[in-house]
Design an enzyme around this catalytic site. Structure first.
Site, PDB file in Angstrom:
ATOM      1  N   ASP A  17       0.891  -0.955  -0.154  1.00 12.25           N
ATOM      2  CA  ASP A  17       0.187  -0.210  -0.348  1.00 12.25           C
ATOM      3  C   ASP A  17       1.196   1.202  -0.226  1.00 12.25           C
ATOM      4  O   ASP A  17       2.424   1.335   0.604  1.00 12.25           O
ATOM      5  CB  ASP A  17      -0.839  -0.100   1.341  1.00 12.25           C
ATOM      6  CG  ASP A  17      -2.410   1.034   1.334  1.00 12.25           C
ATOM      7  OD1 ASP A  17      -2.707   1.277   0.145  1.00 12.25           O
ATOM      8  OD2 ASP A  17      -2.503   1.293   2.010  1.00 12.25           O
ATOM      9  N   ASN A  19       1.221   2.859  -2.609  1.00 11.28           N
ATOM     10  CA  ASN A  19       1.787   3.493  -4.469  1.00 11.28           C
ATOM     11  C   ASN A  19       1.356   4.929  -4.698  1.00 11.28           C
ATOM     12  O   ASN A  19       1.859   6.553  -5.726  1.00 11.28           O
ATOM     13  CB  ASN A  19       1.765   2.841  -4.902  1.00 11.28           C
ATOM     14  CG  ASN A  19       2.559   1.674  -5.043  1.00 11.28           C
ATOM     15  OD1 ASN A  19       3.164   1.002  -4.240  1.00 11.28           O
ATOM     16  ND2 ASN A  19       1.495   0.774  -6.136  1.00 11.28           N
ATOM     17  N   ARG A  21      -0.071   8.031  -2.622  1.00 11.34           N
ATOM     18  CA  ARG A  21       0.743   8.703  -2.034  1.00 11.34           C
ATOM     19  C   ARG A  21       2.289   9.038  -1.980  1.00 11.34           C
ATOM     20  O   ARG A  21       2.792  10.099  -1.926  1.00 11.34           O
ATOM     21  CB  ARG A  21       0.724   8.043  -0.368  1.00 11.34           C
ATOM     22  CG  ARG A  21      -0.604   9.105   0.332  1.00 11.34           C
ATOM     23  CD  ARG A  21      -1.670   7.835   1.579  1.00 11.34           C
ATOM     24  NE  ARG A  21      -1.816   6.323   1.644  1.00 11.34           N
ATOM     25  CZ  ARG A  21      -1.211   5.512   2.419  1.00 11.34           C
ATOM     26  NH1 ARG A  21      -1.274   5.940   3.275  1.00 11.34           N
ATOM     27  NH2 ARG A  21      -2.012   4.349   1.804  1.00 11.34           N
ATOM     28  N   ASN A  65     -11.371  -2.150  -4.786  1.00  6.02           N
ATOM     29  CA  ASN A  65     -10.211  -0.937  -6.459  1.00  6.02           C
ATOM     30  C   ASN A  65     -11.229  -0.999  -7.179  1.00  6.02           C
ATOM     31  O   ASN A  65     -10.875  -0.486  -7.990  1.00  6.02           O
ATOM     32  CB  ASN A  65      -9.049  -2.229  -6.300  1.00  6.02           C
ATOM     33  CG  ASN A  65      -7.697  -1.664  -5.306  1.00  6.02           C
ATOM     34  OD1 ASN A  65      -6.811  -2.998  -5.135  1.00  6.02           O
ATOM     35  ND2 ASN A  65      -7.868  -1.017  -4.365  1.00  6.02           N
ATOM     36  N   TRP A  66     -11.732  -1.829  -7.780  1.00  6.84           N
ATOM     37  CA  TRP A  66     -12.898  -1.329  -9.173  1.00  6.84           C
ATOM     38  C   TRP A  66     -13.433  -0.308  -8.887  1.00  6.84           C
ATOM     39  O   TRP A  66     -14.197   0.303  -9.360  1.00  6.84           O
ATOM     40  CB  TRP A  66     -13.996  -3.047  -9.417  1.00  6.84           C
ATOM     41  CG  TRP A  66     -13.380  -4.113  -9.746  1.00  6.84           C
ATOM     42  CD1 TRP A  66     -13.624  -5.012  -9.015  1.00  6.84           C
ATOM     43  CD2 TRP A  66     -12.689  -4.599 -10.971  1.00  6.84           C
ATOM     44  NE1 TRP A  66     -12.775  -5.759  -9.750  1.00  6.84           N
ATOM     45  CE2 TRP A  66     -12.331  -5.921 -11.205  1.00  6.84           C
ATOM     46  CE3 TRP A  66     -12.093  -3.678 -12.376  1.00  6.84           C
ATOM     47  CZ2 TRP A  66     -11.340  -6.497 -11.789  1.00  6.84           C
ATOM     48  CZ3 TRP A  66     -10.898  -4.452 -13.184  1.00  6.84           C
ATOM     49  CH2 TRP A  66     -11.158  -5.692 -13.082  1.00  6.84           C
ATOM     50  N   ARG A  68     -11.978   2.487  -8.427  1.00  9.06           N
ATOM     51  CA  ARG A  68     -11.402   3.416  -8.008  1.00  9.06           C
ATOM     52  C   ARG A  68     -11.405   4.559  -9.455  1.00  9.06           C
ATOM     53  O   ARG A  68     -12.707   3.922 -10.443  1.00  9.06           O
ATOM     54  CB  ARG A  68      -9.990   3.309  -8.180  1.00  9.06           C
ATOM     55  CG  ARG A  68      -9.748   2.369  -7.062  1.00  9.06           C
ATOM     56  CD  ARG A  68      -7.212   2.740  -6.507  1.00  9.06           C
ATOM     57  NE  ARG A  68      -7.535   1.934  -5.906  1.00  9.06           N
ATOM     58  CZ  ARG A  68      -6.055   2.096  -5.028  1.00  9.06           C
ATOM     59  NH1 ARG A  68      -5.057   2.517  -6.249  1.00  9.06           N
ATOM     60  NH2 ARG A  68      -6.462   2.073  -3.459  1.00  9.06           N
ATOM     61  N   SER A 193      -8.232  -4.345   5.166  1.00  5.01           N
ATOM     62  CA  SER A 193      -8.991  -4.025   3.837  1.00  5.01           C
ATOM     63  C   SER A 193      -9.484  -5.328   3.030  1.00  5.01           C
ATOM     64  O   SER A 193      -8.708  -5.849   2.069  1.00  5.01           O
ATOM     65  CB  SER A 193      -7.824  -3.637   2.963  1.00  5.01           C
ATOM     66  OG  SER A 193      -7.976  -2.304   3.234  1.00  5.01           O
ATOM     67  N   GLU A 204       1.535 -12.868  12.839  1.00  9.61           N
ATOM     68  CA  GLU A 204       1.428 -11.882  12.832  1.00  9.61           C
ATOM     69  C   GLU A 204       1.549 -10.740  12.347  1.00  9.61           C
ATOM     70  O   GLU A 204       2.007 -11.355  11.293  1.00  9.61           O
ATOM     71  CB  GLU A 204       3.255 -12.071  13.677  1.00  9.61           C
ATOM     72  CG  GLU A 204       4.105 -13.031  14.443  1.00  9.61           C
ATOM     73  CD  GLU A 204       3.121 -13.055  16.074  1.00  9.61           C
ATOM     74  OE1 GLU A 204       3.150 -11.815  16.282  1.00  9.61           O
ATOM     75  OE2 GLU A 204       2.393 -13.870  16.444  1.00  9.61           O
TER      76      GLU A 204
HETATM   77  C1  IPE Z   1      -5.680  -2.419  -0.349  1.00  9.33           C
HETATM   78  O1  IPE Z   1      -5.185  -0.866  -0.556  1.00  9.33           O
HETATM   79  C2  IPE Z   1      -4.954  -3.304  -1.382  1.00  9.33           C
HETATM   80  C3  IPE Z   1      -4.547  -3.206  -2.387  1.00  9.33           C
HETATM   81  C4  IPE Z   1      -3.183  -3.034  -1.769  1.00  9.33           C
HETATM   82  C5  IPE Z   1      -4.403  -3.948  -3.991  1.00  9.33           C
HETATM   83  P1  IPE Z   1      -5.892  -0.176  -0.475  1.00  9.33           P
HETATM   84  O2  IPE Z   1      -5.425   1.093  -0.638  1.00  9.33           O
HETATM   85  O3  IPE Z   1      -6.616  -0.602  -1.671  1.00  9.33           O
HETATM   86  O4  IPE Z   1      -7.091  -0.043   0.573  1.00  9.33           O
HETATM   87  P2  IPE Z   1      -7.817   0.552   1.342  1.00  9.33           P
HETATM   88  O5  IPE Z   1      -8.495   1.547   0.400  1.00  9.33           O
HETATM   89  O6  IPE Z   1      -6.979   2.158   1.935  1.00  9.33           O
HETATM   90  O7  IPE Z   1      -8.347  -0.057   2.741  1.00  9.33           O
HETATM   91  C1  IPE Z   2      -1.747   0.363  -3.622  1.00  7.58           C
HETATM   92  O1  IPE Z   2      -1.252   1.404  -3.282  1.00  7.58           O
HETATM   93  C2  IPE Z   2      -1.911  -0.284  -4.684  1.00  7.58           C
HETATM   94  C3  IPE Z   2      -2.951  -0.510  -4.987  1.00  7.58           C
HETATM   95  C4  IPE Z   2      -4.062  -0.765  -3.716  1.00  7.58           C
HETATM   96  C5  IPE Z   2      -3.062  -1.356  -6.341  1.00  7.58           C
HETATM   97  P1  IPE Z   2      -2.563   2.464  -3.242  1.00  7.58           P
HETATM   98  O2  IPE Z   2      -2.675   2.938  -5.024  1.00  7.58           O
HETATM   99  O3  IPE Z   2      -4.073   2.165  -2.653  1.00  7.58           O
HETATM  100  O4  IPE Z   2      -1.858   4.018  -2.713  1.00  7.58           O
HETATM  101  P2  IPE Z   2      -2.459   5.351  -1.916  1.00  7.58           P
HETATM  102  O5  IPE Z   2      -2.923   4.167  -0.463  1.00  7.58           O
HETATM  103  O6  IPE Z   2      -3.673   5.711  -2.574  1.00  7.58           O
HETATM  104  O7  IPE Z   2      -1.289   5.847  -1.340  1.00  7.58           O
HETATM  105 MG    MG Z   3      -4.078   2.299  -0.244  1.00  2.00          MG
END
Ligand code: IPE
Ligand code: IPE
Ligand code: MG
Length: 242
Positions: A17, A19, A21, A65-66, A68, A193, A204
């Site tokens: 998680d 990427n 930000r 994630n769909w 987004r 998530s 852990e």
């Molecule tokens: C969880 O990250 C899913 C993946 C890393 C693929 P998200 O960024 O989608 O999760 P939330 O929305 O912060 O819970």
């Molecule tokens: C994780 O990074 C990758 C996926 C969920 C595909 P994010 O895209 O969720 O990055 P943040 O959480 O918005 O920074």
């Molecule tokens: Mg994220």
């Protein structure tokens, strides 16, 4: 970082998680954060293999994630196809067997095809298993397993009284994969998530503020070292553990 070789987890799962930000902090579009994340996948897979991890599961795309923006979803699917195709040679060179969990048949056709091709072409590798969680959510997986077993029961091929942990686990998409001993989440968020809810019952948990594109070998070893310092009691008391 000192790692105790005979206490390395067999299976590490990672919620990659941060990427978006990471990119935003640098004034770049989110997609460039995802692109930079690929480098971390390479580095962490190699580091995990080097210390003897057998399974590395990476949460790459959740069913949520769909939701987004469509452009980001499309970019992520293209990046997946491109990455899988581009990495097959190195995966084979490094002994990495690709596997996938999740509702992968519902992925766009090109993503599904690249994934199946990658799985097929790396199936004989034995150094480490790299499990991609794609179109994955734990609730989907548990419901899917429940439906499979219910269908068997309705068809008369399964006696409901025979349902036990082992049978249920065989209906999950992680069938045959041991439960992760260590779950890592990057980016400072401290939630699951919808990832591997059944399988992490006794994992852990390790949370780090580091964004995924900045997570590499050193960070992985630090997580393993933290894991090795913990006492896993599984309901017992300290004195019972030898
Ligand atoms: C969880 O990250 C899913 C993946 C890393 C693929 P998200 O960024 O989608 O999760 P939330 O929305 O912060 O819970
Ligand atoms: C994780 O990074 C990758 C996926 C969920 C595909 P994010 O895209 O969720 O990055 P943040 O959480 O918005 O920074
Ligand atoms: Mg994220």
């Amino acid at each position: 970082m000192q790692i105790i070789p005979d206490k390395v987890p067999r299976h590490i799962a990672i919620i990659m998680d941060g990427n978006g930000r990471w990119a935003k902090q640098k004034g770049m579009p989110r997609v460039l954060g995802h692109r930079s994340g690929v480098k971390s996948v390479r580095e962490v897979t190699e580091a995990a293999a080097q210390v003897g991890v057998e399974y590395l599961t990476l949460y790459a795309f959740s069913t949520e994630n769909w939701n987004r923006p469509p452009a980001e979803v499309t970019a992520l699917m293209s990046l997946l196809v491109e990455t899988i195709k581009g990495e097959i040679r190195d995966l084979n060179k490094n002994g990495v067997r690709l596997l996938a969990i999740g509702d992968i048949e519902a992925l766009p056709a090109s993503t599904y095809k690249a994934l199946m091709d990658g799985i097929e072409k790396t199936k004989n590798n034995t150094r480490i298993n790299l499990v991609l969680a794609l179109n994955y959510s734990a609730k989907w997986e548990i419901l899917h397993a429940t439906k499979l077993l219910a269908e068997q029961a309705a068809a008369g091929t399964l006696n409901p009284a025979d349902i036990n942990e082992e049978l249920f686990e065989n209906a999950l998409s992680t069938r045959g994969i041991p439960d992760p001993e260590l779950l890592i989440r990057t980016s400072g968020e401290t939630r699951i998530s919808n990832f591997l809810l059944w399988q992490i019952a006794y994992a852990e948990l390790y949370f780090t503020p580091v964004f995924w594109p900045d997570f590499g070998k050193e960070e992985l070893l630090a997580a393993i070292a933290s894991y090795q310092n913990r006492e896993r009691r599984f309901g017992k008391i300290s004195e019972q553990l030898v």
